[in-house]
Design a protein around this motif. Structure first.
Motif, PDB file in Angstrom:
ATOM      1  N   SER A  57       0.838  -1.202   0.000  1.00 35.73           N
ATOM      2  CA  SER A  57       0.000   0.000   0.000  1.00 35.73           C
ATOM      3  C   SER A  57       0.875   1.255   0.000  1.00 35.73           C
ATOM      4  N   THR A 106      -4.404  -2.644   9.434  1.00 33.90           N
ATOM      5  CA  THR A 106      -2.975  -2.576   9.737  1.00 33.90           C
ATOM      6  C   THR A 106      -2.715  -1.689  10.970  1.00 33.90           C
ATOM      7  N   GLU A 240       8.955 -11.585  -1.035  1.00 34.98           N
ATOM      8  CA  GLU A 240       7.901 -12.076  -0.153  1.00 34.98           C
ATOM      9  C   GLU A 240       7.527 -13.529  -0.464  1.00 34.98           C
TER      10      GLU A 240
HETATM   11  O1  M6R Z   1      -3.797  -4.282   4.460  1.00 38.68           O
HETATM   12  P1  M6R Z   1      -2.722  -3.294   4.193  1.00 38.68           P
HETATM   13  O2  M6R Z   1      -2.770  -2.758   2.802  1.00 38.68           O
HETATM   14  O3  M6R Z   1      -2.661  -2.180   5.191  1.00 38.68           O
HETATM   15  O4  M6R Z   1      -1.372  -4.111   4.348  1.00 38.68           O
HETATM   16  C1  M6R Z   1      -0.129  -3.495   4.273  1.00 38.68           C
HETATM   17  C2  M6R Z   1       0.971  -4.506   4.123  1.00 38.68           C
HETATM   18  O5  M6R Z   1       1.042  -5.340   5.237  1.00 38.68           O
HETATM   19  C3  M6R Z   1       0.797  -5.356   2.863  1.00 38.68           C
HETATM   20  O6  M6R Z   1       0.674  -4.579   1.718  1.00 38.68           O
HETATM   21  C4  M6R Z   1       1.974  -6.321   2.687  1.00 38.68           C
HETATM   22  O7  M6R Z   1       3.136  -5.593   2.386  1.00 38.68           O
HETATM   23  C5  M6R Z   1       1.661  -7.349   1.604  1.00 38.68           C
HETATM   24  N1  M6R Z   1       1.901  -8.678   2.093  1.00 38.68           N
HETATM   25  C6  M6R Z   1       2.450  -7.151   0.353  1.00 38.68           C
HETATM   26  O8  M6R Z   1       2.175  -8.101  -0.614  1.00 38.68           O
END
Ligand code: M6R
Length: 356
Positions: A57, A106, A240
Motif C-alpha cells: 500500500s 494494519t 515475499e
Molecule cells: O492491508 P494493508 O494494505 O494495510 O497491508 C499493508 C501490508 O502489510 C501489505 O501490503 C503487505 O506488504 C503485503 N503482504 C504485500 O504483498
C-alpha cells in the motif's frame, strides 16, 4: 473460493482487469467519473495530502503522490506508517490524511490515524474492506471494490489502489479547473484491456522466471519516476513469495553504491515505460550489463528496442504502473512455484499485520 485455481494469488492476478472495470463503474455518475462530494471538498480544502501506508500500500501511495501532484496540483507526502507515528514531520496548515490499506486493519497505520484524529485533522481511508477499523475511525472512506484478497501477497488490491487514487486525483483536478487533456475513464478501460493481454501470455512470464531467476540468489528491479515506484513493488513481490533477495532501485542511484553487487549473471529487471527518462534508464541498463548483469528489459509499446524481453501494450503514461506491475507479479509467482514455496502463505507473514 479459489475454484479450479492452484492458488489464490493466481486467481487474484487474473481478476485485475475486471477489478479495474468494476472501479470505473463504481465511480461513475451520469457517464463521468465522480467521488462523493464531501470527500472531494475535503481533498480540495487541503493544502497538502499525507498518504500513510505500509508495504504494498505504501508503494501504491508513491504512485498516488504523482497522480495528485500532476492531476490535482496538490502537494503530497507519502509516509511509512510505522515511521510517521513516532517521528511526525512538520505538518502543513491544512493537511488531509489519506490512509491506504487493503485490509483496513494494519496496526501501524491505525496508530497514526488515532494520533491525527486526536490532533483534530481530517482523515480519508482508502480500503478494500467496508466496515474495517481504519474505515470506521476515519471521517471518509473510498472503497477499492477489488473483492476479497486472500493471498498474503497483495496483487489486485495494489492495482485497485492505483485506479482509485487516479480517479480521486482526476476528479479533484477537474473540480479545480486544471487542464487535464485526457478521459480517465477511457484510459482506465484501455489499461484493463492491456492487463488482460499480459495475463493471457502467462507462459512468457513463466519462461522469464525460468530464464532469469532459476538459480538466482538475488535480483534487482530498476526504473525511473513511476517505474521506480513499480520497481519497489516488483522487488517486494519477489522477496515475499520466492525468498529471493531482491531490491528495487532508482536507475540513476545504482552507480552510487549498489552497482558493486552486480556480478556475472545477476538478474536485473528494468522497466521502460516513461518516455522522458527512457534513454536514461537504458543507459543504466548498459552500465549493469557491462558488469555482467543478465538484464530483462520490459518496455512499453512505442518505447521498445530490439533485444527487449517484453513489450507492454501502450497505455496512458500515468497509468503504466497498473500494467507494468502485472508481469512482475507473474514472474514472482512462477519463481516461487519453481522453488516450491508456499505461494499463498509465505513463511513469517500474515495477511493483515495487526500488531505494531
Ligand atoms: O492491508 P494493508 O494494505 O494495510 O497491508 C499493508 C501490508 O502489510 C501489505 O501490503 C503487505 O506488504 C503485503 N503482504 C504485500 O504483498
Amino acid at each position: 473460493e479459489k475454484g479450479t485455481y492452484a492458488h489464490y494469488m493466481l486467481k487474484e492476478m487474473d481478476e485485475q482487469p475486471s477489478v479495474v472495470r468494476k472501479i470505473i463503474q463504481a465511480y461513475e455518475l451520469d457517464g463521468e467519473l465522480a467521488i462523493d462530494e464531501e470527500i472531494l471538498t475535503a481533498i480540495n480544502a487541503a493544502d497538502r495530502l499525507y498518504i500513510i501506508a505500509a508495504g504494498t500500500s505504501y508503494h501504491s501511495g508513491l504512485v498516488g503522490k504523482a497522480y495528485f501532484e500532476k492531476m490535482a496540483q496538490i502537494p503530497v507526502e507519502v509516509h511509512i506508517s510505522s515511521e510517521f507515528g513516532y517521528n511526525m514531520p512538520l505538518l502543513s496548515e491544512k493537511p488531509l490524511f489519506i490512509f491506504l490499506s487493503q485490509s483496513g486493519e494494519t496496526a501501524d497505520s491505525r496508530q497514526v490515524l488515532v494520533k491525527v484524529k486526536e490532533m483534530g485533522y481530517p482523515a480519508l481511508t482508502i480500503t478494500n474492506v467496508q466496515g474495517s477499523t481504519l474505515s470506521r475511525e476515519a471521517d471518509y472512506t473510498l472503497l477499492l471494490h477489488a473483492g476479497p484478497e486472500i493471498a498474503v501477497a497483495s496483487t489486485k488490491a495494489y492495482v485497485a489502489q492505483l485506479a482509485v487514487l487516479a480517479v480521486a486525483a482526476y476528479v479533484a483536478g477537474k473540480a479545480r479547473g486544471n487542464a487535464i487533456d485526457f478521459d480517465l475513464k477511457q484510459e482506465l478501460a484501455i489499461a484493463a484491456t492491456a492487463i488482460s493481454a499480459i495475463i493471457d501470455s502467462k507462459e512468457e512470464m513463466e519462461q522469464i522466471a525460468e530464464d532469469y531467476l532459476k538459480i538466482a540468489r538475488n535480483a534487482f528491479f530498476i526504473g525511473r519516476n513511476l517505474d521506480f515506484c513499480v520497481s519497489l513493488e516488483g522487488a517486494l513481490k519477489l522477496k515475499e513469495i520466492s525468498y529471493i533477495q531482491a531490491e528495487g532501485f532508482a536507475g540513476g542511484e545504482l552507480k552510487h553504491g549498489t552497482i558493486a553487487l552486480i556480478e556475472e549473471g545477476t538478474p536485473v529487471f528494468a522497466l521502460v515505460t516513461q518516455e522522458q527518462v527512457a534513454l536514461n534508464i537504458r543507459g543504466n541498463v548498459k552500465e549493469v550489463v557491462a558488469r555482467g548483469a543478465n538484464a530483462c528489459i520490459i518496455a512499453s509499446e512505442g518505447l521498445e528496442e530490439e533485444g527487449d524481453r517484453l513489450v507492454l501494450p501502450h497505455v496512458h503514461p500515468l497509468l503504466t504502473p497498473l500494467v507494468s506491475v502485472v508481469p512482475l507479479q507473474l514472474i514472482s509467482y512462477y519463481a516461487a512455484l519453481h522453488r516450491r514455496c508456499d505461494v499463498d502463505k509465505p513463511r513469517n507473514l500474515a495477511k493483515s499485520v495487526t500488531v505494531e
